[in-house]
Design a protein around this motif. Sequence first.
Motif, PDB file in Angstrom:
ATOM      1  N   ASN A 261       0.926  -6.096 -23.178  1.00 26.55           N
ATOM      2  CA  ASN A 261       1.772  -4.930 -23.451  1.00 26.55           C
ATOM      3  C   ASN A 261       1.546  -3.778 -22.468  1.00 26.55           C
ATOM      4  O   ASN A 261       2.410  -2.923 -22.306  1.00 26.55           O
ATOM      5  CB  ASN A 261       1.532  -4.433 -24.875  1.00 26.55           C
ATOM      6  N   GLN A 262       0.406  -3.746 -21.811  1.00 27.58           N
ATOM      7  CA  GLN A 262       0.139  -2.698 -20.823  1.00 27.58           C
ATOM      8  C   GLN A 262       0.921  -2.909 -19.531  1.00 27.58           C
ATOM      9  O   GLN A 262       1.150  -1.972 -18.763  1.00 27.58           O
ATOM     10  CB  GLN A 262      -1.357  -2.675 -20.471  1.00 27.58           C
ATOM     11  N   ILE A 263       1.321  -4.148 -19.267  1.00 28.31           N
ATOM     12  CA  ILE A 263       1.905  -4.507 -17.976  1.00 28.31           C
ATOM     13  C   ILE A 263       3.410  -4.245 -17.976  1.00 28.31           C
ATOM     14  O   ILE A 263       4.145  -4.761 -18.816  1.00 28.31           O
ATOM     15  CB  ILE A 263       1.625  -5.985 -17.644  1.00 28.31           C
ATOM     16  N   ALA A 264       3.865  -3.427 -17.014  1.00 23.95           N
ATOM     17  CA  ALA A 264       5.294  -3.112 -16.890  1.00 23.95           C
ATOM     18  C   ALA A 264       5.979  -3.984 -15.843  1.00 23.95           C
ATOM     19  O   ALA A 264       7.130  -4.385 -16.004  1.00 23.95           O
ATOM     20  CB  ALA A 264       5.490  -1.644 -16.541  1.00 23.95           C
ATOM     21  N   TYR A 265       5.279  -4.270 -14.747  1.00 24.28           N
ATOM     22  CA  TYR A 265       5.843  -5.086 -13.690  1.00 24.28           C
ATOM     23  C   TYR A 265       4.716  -5.620 -12.809  1.00 24.28           C
ATOM     24  O   TYR A 265       3.556  -5.213 -12.951  1.00 24.28           O
ATOM     25  CB  TYR A 265       6.857  -4.293 -12.849  1.00 24.28           C
ATOM     26  N   ALA A 266       5.083  -6.517 -11.910  1.00 25.49           N
ATOM     27  CA  ALA A 266       4.119  -7.070 -10.955  1.00 25.49           C
ATOM     28  C   ALA A 266       4.491  -6.621  -9.552  1.00 25.49           C
ATOM     29  O   ALA A 266       5.666  -6.372  -9.249  1.00 25.49           O
ATOM     30  CB  ALA A 266       4.111  -8.591 -11.024  1.00 25.49           C
ATOM     31  N   SER A 267       3.487  -6.494  -8.694  1.00 29.65           N
ATOM     32  CA  SER A 267       3.720  -6.059  -7.317  1.00 29.65           C
ATOM     33  C   SER A 267       3.023  -6.983  -6.340  1.00 29.65           C
ATOM     34  O   SER A 267       2.047  -7.652  -6.680  1.00 29.65           O
ATOM     35  CB  SER A 267       3.199  -4.633  -7.111  1.00 29.65           C
ATOM     36  N   VAL A 268       3.556  -6.996  -5.117  1.00 33.03           N
ATOM     37  CA  VAL A 268       2.914  -7.692  -4.020  1.00 33.03           C
ATOM     38  C   VAL A 268       2.991  -6.770  -2.800  1.00 33.03           C
ATOM     39  O   VAL A 268       4.026  -6.167  -2.534  1.00 33.03           O
ATOM     40  CB  VAL A 268       3.584  -9.056  -3.743  1.00 33.03           C
ATOM     41  N   SER A 269       1.886  -6.611  -2.081  1.00 32.62           N
ATOM     42  CA  SER A 269       1.819  -5.662  -0.966  1.00 32.62           C
ATOM     43  C   SER A 269       2.352  -6.260   0.334  1.00 32.62           C
ATOM     44  O   SER A 269       2.159  -7.447   0.601  1.00 32.62           O
ATOM     45  CB  SER A 269       0.371  -5.211  -0.751  1.00 32.62           C
ATOM     46  N   VAL A 270       3.015  -5.388   1.121  1.00 35.54           N
ATOM     47  CA  VAL A 270       3.519  -5.768   2.446  1.00 35.54           C
ATOM     48  C   VAL A 270       3.136  -4.667   3.432  1.00 35.54           C
ATOM     49  O   VAL A 270       3.492  -3.500   3.227  1.00 35.54           O
ATOM     50  CB  VAL A 270       5.044  -5.948   2.453  1.00 35.54           C
TER      51      VAL A 270
ATOM     52  N   SER B 128       6.228 -12.563   4.733  1.00 34.24           N
ATOM     53  CA  SER B 128       4.826 -12.312   4.404  1.00 34.24           C
ATOM     54  C   SER B 128       4.488 -12.956   3.070  1.00 34.24           C
ATOM     55  O   SER B 128       5.377 -13.341   2.298  1.00 34.24           O
ATOM     56  CB  SER B 128       4.542 -10.808   4.351  1.00 34.24           C
ATOM     57  N   THR B 129       3.199 -13.067   2.807  1.00 33.73           N
ATOM     58  CA  THR B 129       2.709 -13.632   1.548  1.00 33.73           C
ATOM     59  C   THR B 129       1.640 -12.702   0.990  1.00 33.73           C
ATOM     60  O   THR B 129       0.807 -12.180   1.730  1.00 33.73           O
ATOM     61  CB  THR B 129       2.099 -15.030   1.767  1.00 33.73           C
ATOM     62  N   GLY B 130       1.681 -12.473  -0.315  1.00 31.77           N
ATOM     63  CA  GLY B 130       0.699 -11.584  -0.918  1.00 31.77           C
ATOM     64  C   GLY B 130       0.349 -11.994  -2.331  1.00 31.77           C
ATOM     65  O   GLY B 130       1.107 -12.694  -3.014  1.00 31.77           O
TER      66      GLY B 130
ATOM     67  N   SER C 264      -0.645 -15.678 -14.916  1.00 35.89           N
ATOM     68  CA  SER C 264       0.708 -15.564 -14.400  1.00 35.89           C
ATOM     69  C   SER C 264       1.225 -16.914 -13.958  1.00 35.89           C
ATOM     70  O   SER C 264       0.458 -17.789 -13.529  1.00 35.89           O
ATOM     71  CB  SER C 264       0.723 -14.586 -13.223  1.00 35.89           C
ATOM     72  N   SER C 265       2.548 -17.085 -14.049  1.00 31.19           N
ATOM     73  CA  SER C 265       3.165 -18.339 -13.601  1.00 31.19           C
ATOM     74  C   SER C 265       3.056 -18.492 -12.090  1.00 31.19           C
ATOM     75  O   SER C 265       3.158 -19.598 -11.564  1.00 31.19           O
ATOM     76  CB  SER C 265       4.633 -18.386 -14.035  1.00 31.19           C
ATOM     77  N   MET C 266       2.856 -17.380 -11.374  1.00 30.75           N
ATOM     78  CA  MET C 266       2.649 -17.412  -9.924  1.00 30.75           C
ATOM     79  C   MET C 266       1.634 -16.342  -9.563  1.00 30.75           C
ATOM     80  O   MET C 266       1.754 -15.189 -10.003  1.00 30.75           O
ATOM     81  CB  MET C 266       3.961 -17.173  -9.167  1.00 30.75           C
ATOM     82  N   ASN C 267       0.647 -16.684  -8.756  1.00 31.22           N
ATOM     83  CA  ASN C 267      -0.363 -15.730  -8.325  1.00 31.22           C
ATOM     84  C   ASN C 267      -0.146 -15.241  -6.894  1.00 31.22           C
ATOM     85  O   ASN C 267      -0.709 -14.217  -6.495  1.00 31.22           O
ATOM     86  CB  ASN C 267      -1.763 -16.346  -8.443  1.00 31.22           C
ATOM     87  N   VAL C 268       0.652 -15.986  -6.128  1.00 34.87           N
ATOM     88  CA  VAL C 268       0.968 -15.629  -4.744  1.00 34.87           C
ATOM     89  C   VAL C 268       2.475 -15.733  -4.562  1.00 34.87           C
ATOM     90  O   VAL C 268       3.090 -16.703  -5.009  1.00 34.87           O
ATOM     91  CB  VAL C 268       0.241 -16.554  -3.741  1.00 34.87           C
ATOM     92  N   ILE C 269       3.070 -14.743  -3.905  1.00 34.54           N
ATOM     93  CA  ILE C 269       4.523 -14.710  -3.738  1.00 34.54           C
ATOM     94  C   ILE C 269       4.878 -14.396  -2.291  1.00 34.54           C
ATOM     95  O   ILE C 269       4.247 -13.547  -1.652  1.00 34.54           O
ATOM     96  CB  ILE C 269       5.150 -13.670  -4.684  1.00 34.54           C
ATOM     97  N   LYS C 270       5.908 -15.082  -1.796  1.00 36.84           N
ATOM     98  CA  LYS C 270       6.418 -14.820  -0.455  1.00 36.84           C
ATOM     99  C   LYS C 270       7.443 -13.684  -0.505  1.00 36.84           C
ATOM    100  O   LYS C 270       8.175 -13.528  -1.483  1.00 36.84           O
ATOM    101  CB  LYS C 270       7.064 -16.075   0.135  1.00 36.84           C
TER     102      LYS C 270
END
Length: 279
Positions: free
Chosen positions: A57-66, A77-79, A99-105
Amino acid sequence: LALAKKGNTKMSVQIAPTSEKTIRVYAIQTGTNKEHIIKSVPLEDEITISGAVDEVNQIAYASVSVDISNAERDFESTGEVYFCDIEGKQLENVTSVSSSMNVIKVENIVYDRISIPVKAELSDELAQEYVLDIEATAISPAEISVGVLDGVDIEKATIKIGKISAEAEKYRATVTEEGVHIPYANAEVSVTAVMHKISQKTFELNLEAVNIPSGMKAEYDKRIILEVECAENVSEQDLKATIDLTDASEGENSAKVKVKGKNVVSYEDKYVNVNLTRS
């Protein structure tokens, strides 16, 4: 859960309820790039997370850095994925969440950076009753930085004023041209809109001929009566009526009257007879 008990050892086990939800994934840019604006798009824009209810419930969204510091052309890029709360703060204590994915392109499109002016317009609904006073309306910032691809010609960004307010309001600037990208952070502008009620008025105006052919003299009625749709505070002194004789020839001509002035919405379609003679 399997427990092995030996002797008289006592054990207390607490099991927290779990939950699952789907959240958005956003690319967060790091570094600065003075020459270019980069549009970063995660190739997976949603992921599913699960874990203890209070942590999920604390989590609003997920981010990946570029890192965009040295970007000069399009790149991929991949993060690693990290979780953020509603205020954008990275969460470190959600240890039960998977998470269903830990690394995202991420696809990164590189645009040339330019600055363009921001212009205000009234919404279609307001424009039926009001005219926007462009000179009195305050827009801050007056220009914004946008990204453009090669070959794209853009003159301005626009905002649509949707309500009447005496105070400054926040709006988001938009563009309609393809190949233009406005970063989310750059799109917000503050607008104090000044608008006037539209009124239908009748004016008797001086009529001026412009672009009279060389060596010719124009004979026509120098005063004209016109119906003008304009702001209710517009007076005769605010308007200028002209006829353009660029394409006129010796003898009788018919010239269309044009009206210019502050806060004019429309005006009567009218022609006047003009006689051109050699001077």
